[in-house]
Scaffold this motif. Structure first.
Motif, short mmCIF file in Angstrom:
data_model
loop_
_atom_site.label_atom_id
_atom_site.label_comp_id
_atom_site.label_asym_id
_atom_site.label_seq_id
_atom_site.Cartn_x
_atom_site.Cartn_y
_atom_site.Cartn_z
N UNK A 43 7.11 46.23 18.60
CA UNK A 43 8.04 46.47 18.98
C UNK A 43 7.90 46.23 20.83
N UNK A 44 8.91 45.49 21.01
CA UNK A 44 9.00 45.61 22.62
C UNK A 44 9.13 46.74 23.75
N UNK B 184 13.95 47.48 32.28
CA UNK B 184 14.36 47.83 31.34
C UNK B 184 13.94 46.32 30.76
N UNK C 200 12.14 43.34 28.50
CA UNK C 200 10.95 43.47 28.34
C UNK C 200 9.93 42.61 28.50
N UNK D 177 13.48 46.47 19.18
CA UNK D 177 13.65 46.80 21.19
C UNK D 177 14.49 48.18 20.42
N UNK D 178 13.74 49.21 21.08
CA UNK D 178 14.29 51.30 20.50
C UNK D 178 15.07 51.25 22.23
N UNK E 204 21.90 46.30 26.65
CA UNK E 204 20.44 46.18 27.40
C UNK E 204 19.85 45.29 27.16
N UNK F 274 17.33 40.66 24.50
CA UNK F 274 16.59 40.01 23.49
C UNK F 274 17.38 38.39 23.89
N UNK G 69 15.20 36.14 26.89
CA UNK G 69 14.08 36.30 26.32
C UNK G 69 13.95 34.57 25.94
#
Lengths: 85, 483
Positions: free
Chosen positions: A67-68, A74, A76, B174-175, B189, B194, B197
């Motif tokens: 899980x990120x 906000x 990662x 990604x929750x 967002x 993603x 990255x």
């Protein structure tokens, strides 16, 4: 593996799909019996390498669920193991 | 003063008292109302409260939605949207204001939402966000899959289970909220996050994204129609599969995504191939390949052998020719002999026919024949001659006896006309006609006397006319009458 190139890539760099497509072609070419003998031997060597590559890709099928985690902006920041309840 | 006192008999409020009384009255009287209005001046404060005005064509009323209620909204309130709001009226004594505290708000009918959706779709399509040439191919076997969805609930579970069944992969979740206030923002967002990255840090860059949400009402799914989400999906460099709602639900993100899955489970199926099948295919190819290691040599050996078998031996090649040679050389002298022999036979046959003995024999034979024939010829000739002269004599005698002259000898006469033609009937003659009459010793001219032969002839009928044999007998009488 070796310096054999498939479509300009070393076998190790091939995606699974590319490697399997190449393997299919090698087998088909050999089975047709049309390839010259010297080339057949090269093709066979290539085939065994492609097969090994495919098998390695297939073996690499570990499920890893993460899980990120987000930072204050906000974006990662990292991951943590994710458990589905 | 007294009159003043009287006129101000009414209770004297303080402003606060009055405002308070007003507030109680309004809150009691309008404790729960529903109002249909158009939103305008929508403002979201940092505190999470939403301020707006409710209006129709002739009136405006302030409204507020506290944070607690606002997070439960199934759609994003925006200017111009027609809504049905429910809540209570209250006043704000400090500012001499009243407003409606809304605790529930929904779009005024699905029709309004659909119209909004249609309009937005047109606008985004015009920008080219849905163009098919923007679609990126989905990788055959992605290494890392980024999933944007709620970390709780059936959706993520379904996806992970199906991925595990087919081909276990590294999944990064990604929750996000998938419904209500802020959902669209979080989803957008997450997609952008993603894509941000780059794989250089401790995070792996996914090579496939899945944006998923379970089924729900159009309001529940509304967040996936939001422009921010659609734009993020269209801008994603990582191939993206959308799986929002059930098969029949289509949200705008489906148009912008690279592939639309009917359900979250379907998305997992589109994301990875089935490992077992691939294992089988590769194993099969491997088996065929190792079989070929032996057979590719053996087959060629077999082919060489086959060709060698087909090659005739040199002895066979020569043998045939030498056999022919022997045969021909045998036949050559015999042929010559045959010809000589045949000619020889022909010659002797011809020579045999030429012998002198035969010629003499032939001559003798013909001589004898001649003699015999000659002998037979003489008596036959004499006989024939005698016979013929005898026949001639008798014929002569017969002729003599039959001649008319012999008849004239006996006294008959022949009457002839001027042309010498014998007159056989009396009718041929007329009076005064000259005729000649032949007797046995000469001829005399005479003239016919009467002109009516018919009458005269009638009686002595046989008499005058016939001169030849029939008249021969009554010759005298006839000749008399003629004269």
């Amino acid at each position: 593996m070796s310096d054999v190139q498939i479509g300009g890539k070393a076998i190790a760099d091939l995606s699974f799909e590319e490697a399997m497509g190449a393997l299919e072609q090698v087998v088909a070419k050999l089975e047709s019996g049309n390839a010259p003998l010297e080339q057949s031997i090269d093709l066979y060597t290539q085939g065994t390498q492609l097969k090994a590559h495919c098998e390695a890709k297939l073996k690499d099928a570990q499920a890893k669920i993460e899980k990120i985690t987000l930072d204050e902006n906000g974006t990662a920041a990292g991951t943590q193991p994710f458990d589905v309840e | 003063m007294a009159s003043n006192e009287a006129t101000t008999n009414a209770h004297e409020f303080t402003v606060s008292e009055l405002s308070g009384a007003l507030k109680r009255t309004v809150e009691d009287r309008f404790g729960y109302v529903r109002v249909r209005a158009e939103l305008s001046g929508v403002k979201r404060a940092a505190s999470g409260h939403i301020y707006f005005a409710l209006k129709d064509d002739s009136a405006v009323m302030d409204g507020v939605m506290w944070r607690g209620s606002a997070t439960k909204l199934s759609f994003v309130p925006e200017d111009g949207l027609e809504v049905v709001a429910s809540g209570k009226l209250t006043t704000y004594p400090a500012r001499s204001k009243y407003q409606m505290v809304v605790d529930r708000m929904e779009p005024a009918g699905a029709g309004a939402l659909m119209a909004l959706l249609e309009e937005r779709k047109k606008k985004l399509a015009a920008e080219g966000l849905f163009n098919s040439d923007r679609k990126k191919p989905i990788p055959f076997l992605p290494k890392v899959i980024g999933v944007v969805t709620s970390p709780t609930g059936a959706v993520i579970r379904d996806i992970l289970h199906r991925l595990n069944d087919r081909f276990p992969r590294h999944v990064m979740v990604w929750p996000v909220l998938v419904q209500g206030e802020g959902a669209a923002d979080q989803v957008a967002k997450a997609i952008e996050g993603f894509n941000a990255i780059d794989g250089s840090g401790n995070l792996l860059r996914p090579d496939l994204l899945i944006v998923a949400r379970g089924g729900g009402s159009i309001e529940d799914l509304w967040g996936f129609n939001e422009e921010a989400v659609v734009r993020a999906a269209a801008a994603s460099d990582i191939p993206l599969i959308s799986a929002v709602g059930h098969e029949t639900d289509t949200t705008l993100i489906d148009y912008a995504s690279d592939l639309r899955a009917p359900t979250p489970t379907g998305a997992a199926e589109m994301a990875v191939p089935v490992r077992e099948e691939l294992n089988y295919t590769v194993a099969d190819l491997g088996r065929r390949l190792s079989g070929l290691k032996v057979s590719m040599i053996a087959d060629r050996l077999e082919r060489v052998k086959g060709l060698a078998r087909g090659l005739p031996s040199p002895r066979d090649l020569l043998g045939l020719a030498s056999q022919r040679f022997d045969e021909l050389s045998d036949r050559l002298p015999r042929g010559l002999q045959n010809v000589t022999q045949k000619k020889d036979i022909q010659l002797s046959r011809l020579a045999g026919g030429l012998s002198a003995g035969r010629l003499v024999q032939m001559k003798n034979f013909k001589g004898t024949q001649l003699e015999t024939t000659t002998k037979r010829l003489e008596p036959a000739y004499e006989r024939k001659l005698a016979d013929l002269s005898q026949r001639l004599n008798s014929a002569g005698r017969m002729l003599e006896s039959l001649s008319y002259e012999r008849v004239l000898d006996r006294g008959f006469a022949l009457v002839e006309d001027a042309s010498g033609k014998p007159v056989a009937s009396s009718g041929e003659l007329h009076a005064e006609q000259q005729v000649s009459v032949r007797f046995k010793d000469g001829t005399r001219g005479m003239k016919v006397l009467d002109g009516e032969p018919v009458e005269t002839v009638e009686a002595p009928k046989p008499a005058p006319k016939p001169k030849a044999k029939p008249k021969a007998k009554p010759q005298n009488t006839n000749q008399g009458s003629l004269f």
